[in-house]
Scaffold this motif. Structure first.
Motif, short mmCIF file in Angstrom:
data_model
loop_
_atom_site.label_atom_id
_atom_site.label_comp_id
_atom_site.label_asym_id
_atom_site.label_seq_id
_atom_site.Cartn_x
_atom_site.Cartn_y
_atom_site.Cartn_z
N GLY A 87 -2.63 1.92 8.53
CA GLY A 87 -2.82 0.61 7.93
C GLY A 87 -1.60 0.16 7.17
O GLY A 87 -0.59 0.88 7.07
N ILE A 88 -1.69 -0.99 6.54
CA ILE A 88 -0.54 -1.59 5.86
C ILE A 88 -0.07 -0.74 4.68
O ILE A 88 1.11 -0.76 4.31
CB ILE A 88 -0.87 -3.03 5.41
CG1 ILE A 88 0.37 -3.73 4.88
CG2 ILE A 88 -1.98 -3.02 4.36
CD1 ILE A 88 0.16 -5.20 4.59
N HIS A 89 -0.97 0.05 4.08
CA HIS A 89 -0.61 0.86 2.91
C HIS A 89 -0.44 2.34 3.24
O HIS A 89 -0.31 3.16 2.33
CB HIS A 89 -1.66 0.70 1.82
CG HIS A 89 -1.79 -0.71 1.30
ND1 HIS A 89 -0.71 -1.45 0.89
CD2 HIS A 89 -2.88 -1.50 1.16
CE1 HIS A 89 -1.12 -2.65 0.50
NE2 HIS A 89 -2.43 -2.71 0.66
N ASP A 90 -0.46 2.69 4.52
CA ASP A 90 -0.24 4.08 4.94
C ASP A 90 1.24 4.26 5.22
O ASP A 90 1.76 3.76 6.23
CB ASP A 90 -1.07 4.40 6.18
CG ASP A 90 -2.57 4.30 5.92
OD1 ASP A 90 -2.99 4.65 4.81
OD2 ASP A 90 -3.31 3.86 6.83
N HIS A 91 1.93 5.00 4.35
CA HIS A 91 3.39 5.02 4.39
C HIS A 91 3.99 6.35 4.84
O HIS A 91 5.21 6.45 5.00
CB HIS A 91 3.96 4.66 3.02
CG HIS A 91 3.49 3.32 2.53
ND1 HIS A 91 3.67 2.16 3.24
CD2 HIS A 91 2.81 2.97 1.40
CE1 HIS A 91 3.15 1.14 2.57
NE2 HIS A 91 2.61 1.61 1.46
N PHE A 92 3.17 7.37 5.03
CA PHE A 92 3.70 8.66 5.50
C PHE A 92 2.60 9.42 6.21
O PHE A 92 1.49 9.58 5.68
CB PHE A 92 4.21 9.48 4.31
CG PHE A 92 4.71 10.85 4.69
CD1 PHE A 92 5.99 11.03 5.18
CD2 PHE A 92 3.88 11.96 4.54
CE1 PHE A 92 6.45 12.30 5.52
CE2 PHE A 92 4.32 13.22 4.88
CZ PHE A 92 5.61 13.40 5.37
N ASP A 93 2.89 9.88 7.42
CA ASP A 93 1.98 10.75 8.17
C ASP A 93 2.73 12.01 8.55
O ASP A 93 3.84 11.95 9.09
CB ASP A 93 1.49 10.07 9.45
CG ASP A 93 0.44 9.02 9.19
OD1 ASP A 93 -0.26 9.12 8.17
OD2 ASP A 93 0.32 8.09 10.01
N LEU A 94 2.11 13.16 8.27
CA LEU A 94 2.63 14.44 8.72
C LEU A 94 1.65 14.97 9.76
O LEU A 94 0.54 15.37 9.43
CB LEU A 94 2.75 15.41 7.54
CG LEU A 94 3.47 16.74 7.82
CD1 LEU A 94 4.97 16.49 7.97
CD2 LEU A 94 3.22 17.73 6.70
N PHE A 95 2.07 14.94 11.03
CA PHE A 95 1.20 15.38 12.12
C PHE A 95 1.40 16.88 12.33
O PHE A 95 2.53 17.34 12.51
CB PHE A 95 1.54 14.63 13.40
CG PHE A 95 1.33 13.14 13.31
CD1 PHE A 95 0.08 12.58 13.53
CD2 PHE A 95 2.39 12.29 13.00
CE1 PHE A 95 -0.11 11.21 13.44
CE2 PHE A 95 2.21 10.92 12.91
CZ PHE A 95 0.95 10.38 13.13
N ARG A 102 -1.93 12.28 5.47
CA ARG A 102 -1.52 10.87 5.34
C ARG A 102 -1.46 10.47 3.87
O ARG A 102 -2.39 10.74 3.10
CB ARG A 102 -2.49 9.96 6.09
CG ARG A 102 -2.32 8.47 5.80
CD ARG A 102 -3.14 7.62 6.75
NE ARG A 102 -2.53 7.61 8.10
CZ ARG A 102 -3.05 6.99 9.14
NH1 ARG A 102 -4.21 6.34 9.03
NH2 ARG A 102 -2.44 7.02 10.30
N LEU A 103 -0.36 9.81 3.49
CA LEU A 103 -0.22 9.24 2.15
C LEU A 103 -0.48 7.74 2.22
O LEU A 103 0.22 7.01 2.92
CB LEU A 103 1.19 9.50 1.60
CG LEU A 103 1.52 8.81 0.27
CD1 LEU A 103 0.63 9.33 -0.85
CD2 LEU A 103 2.99 8.99 -0.09
N ASN A 104 -1.49 7.31 1.47
CA ASN A 104 -1.79 5.89 1.31
C ASN A 104 -1.38 5.49 -0.10
O ASN A 104 -1.79 6.13 -1.07
CB ASN A 104 -3.29 5.64 1.54
CG ASN A 104 -3.68 4.19 1.33
OD1 ASN A 104 -3.83 3.73 0.22
ND2 ASN A 104 -3.85 3.47 2.43
N ASP A 105 -0.59 4.43 -0.23
CA ASP A 105 -0.07 4.06 -1.55
C ASP A 105 0.17 2.56 -1.61
O ASP A 105 1.24 2.07 -1.26
CB ASP A 105 1.23 4.83 -1.82
CG ASP A 105 1.73 4.62 -3.24
OD1 ASP A 105 1.06 3.92 -4.02
OD2 ASP A 105 2.81 5.14 -3.57
N PRO A 106 -0.82 1.80 -2.08
CA PRO A 106 -0.69 0.34 -2.11
C PRO A 106 0.51 -0.16 -2.91
O PRO A 106 1.14 -1.15 -2.54
CB PRO A 106 -2.01 -0.12 -2.74
CG PRO A 106 -2.98 0.96 -2.41
CD PRO A 106 -2.18 2.22 -2.47
#
Length: 270
Positions: A87-95, A102-106
Motif C-alpha cells: 500500500g501507499i504507506h508500506d515502505h520496506f518489504d523483506l521477502f 513489512r514496515l508500514n509507516d504513514p
C-alpha cells in the motif's frame, strides 16, 4: 510513538518465526528517515540469525552484517507467510523463505539501515549514545542515582533523553514517576538515594508490566501479528487529565515539558 515495550512486544511477535530464514528479495517504497545503506540485492541470500533490541531499535542479525530497524513515530511491522500488494504507506518489504517482513509507516520517520557489523560507523551513529537497558541486569540502582546527581534538568526530561537509561519514553516516564511518588518537574540532582532507588524499581516494574500487556495502543500500534496492546487501560496518570487519581482522588494534572505532555498527581507526587 512506539516506546520500548512496544518495540520489545514487536520483537517477541516475530523473532522466533524469522530466525533461520533466507532472504529472497527486498522491496523499497518511498524514502524513509535514512537510506538503507546498501544495494537491496546485496541482502539476497543472507540468513537471518536472530532479532535483538537495543532501546527502540530492532537489530536483525544476519550471517553477514545486520539491519537496524526503527519504527519512528507511527511505524509498525508485520511478519506473515505472504503479503498483499504494498500500500501507499508500506515502505520496506523483506521477502524470506519463512514469510514477508513489512514496515508500514504513514509518517516515514522510521528507518531500515544496513551495517556491516555492530561496531561499524553506521551502527555506532545510531546506538552509540544510548544509555543502559532498564530491563537488563546492568541497570544498577547505585549507578542510576549517581548519574541523576550529575543532572540539573527536570527528572522527566532526563528520563526521556535516553543517555542515562534508554527507552523510558513519554508514557512510561509519567507512569514510573507516579509509582515512585516523584513530581516530574523535580530536578534530577535533587532526588535522594532512597527515592532514586524507588524510581529505579518503578521503571523496571512499569516497563515489564507494559511488555506483558502487549504495550500501549493509543492510536495505531500493533505487533507483528496485528494485535493491539492494553497497558493504556491500566495507566495511573497518562492521558487522564482532569480525571480522579486512582490512588487519592485528586484530579490528574497535565503540563507541557519539552513539547511533550506530562501527567501527574500533585498530591501523590512530591
Amino acid at each position: 510513538m512506539p516506546e520500548l515495550p512496544e518495540v520489545e512486544v514487536t520483537r517477541l511477535s516475530f523473532a522466533d518465526r524469522i530466525a533461520g530464514a533466507r532472504i529472497e528479495g527486498v522491496r523499497l517504497g518511498k524514502p524513509l528517515r535514512w537510506p538503507l545503506g546498501c544495494e537491496p540485492g546485496q541482502l539476497v541470500g543472507r540468513i537471518v540469525r536472530s532479532v535483538r533490541r537495543r532501546g527502540k531499535y530492532l537489530l536483525v542479525d544476519l550471517d553477514r552484517g545486520l539491519l537496524l530497524l526503527h519504527l519512528g513515530m507511527s511505524g509498525s511491522l508485520r511478519f506473515a507467510p505472504d503479503a498483499p500488494e504494498a500500500g501507499i504507506h508500506d515502505h520496506f518489504d523483506l521477502f524470506t523463505d519463512r514469510g514477508v517482513l513489512r514496515l508500514n509507516d504513514p509518517r516515514r520517520f522510521g528507518a531500515v539501515v544496513h551495517a556491516p557489523q555492530e561496531e561499524s560507523p553506521e551502527a555506532i551513529k545510531l546506538l552509540g549514545g544510548l544509555g543502559v537497558e532498564p530491563l537488563d541486569e546492568g541497570f544498577d540502582p547505585a549507578a542510576f542515582h549517581a548519574a541523576l546527581q550529575r543532572r540539573s534538568a527536570p527528572i522527566k526530561q532526563v528520563l526521556l533523553a535516553g543517555d542515562v537509561v534508554v527507552g523510558v519514553g513519554n508514557i512510561y516516564a509519567s507512569e514510573a514517576l507516579f509509582l515512585a511518588g516523584i513530581r516530574p518537574t523535580l530536578a534530577a540532582a535533587r532526588i535522594s538515594r532512597p527515592r532514586a532507588l524507588k524510581l529505579h524499581g518503578a521503571i523496571r516494574d512499569v516497563l515489564a508490566r507494559a511488555v506483558r500487556q502487549g504495550g500501549s495502543t493509543l492510536r495505531d500500534f500493533s505487533n507483528a501479528h496485528g494485535e493491539s496492546g492494553y497497558f493504556q487501560l491500566e495507566a495511573m496518570v497518562y492521558g487522564r487529565e482532569g480525571q480522579p487519581c486512582r490512588q487519592c482522588g485528586t484530579p490528574v494534572r497535565a503540563i507541557r515539558q519539552g513539547q511533550r505532555a506530562t501527567f501527574y498527581c500533585c498530591k501523590c507526587q512530591k
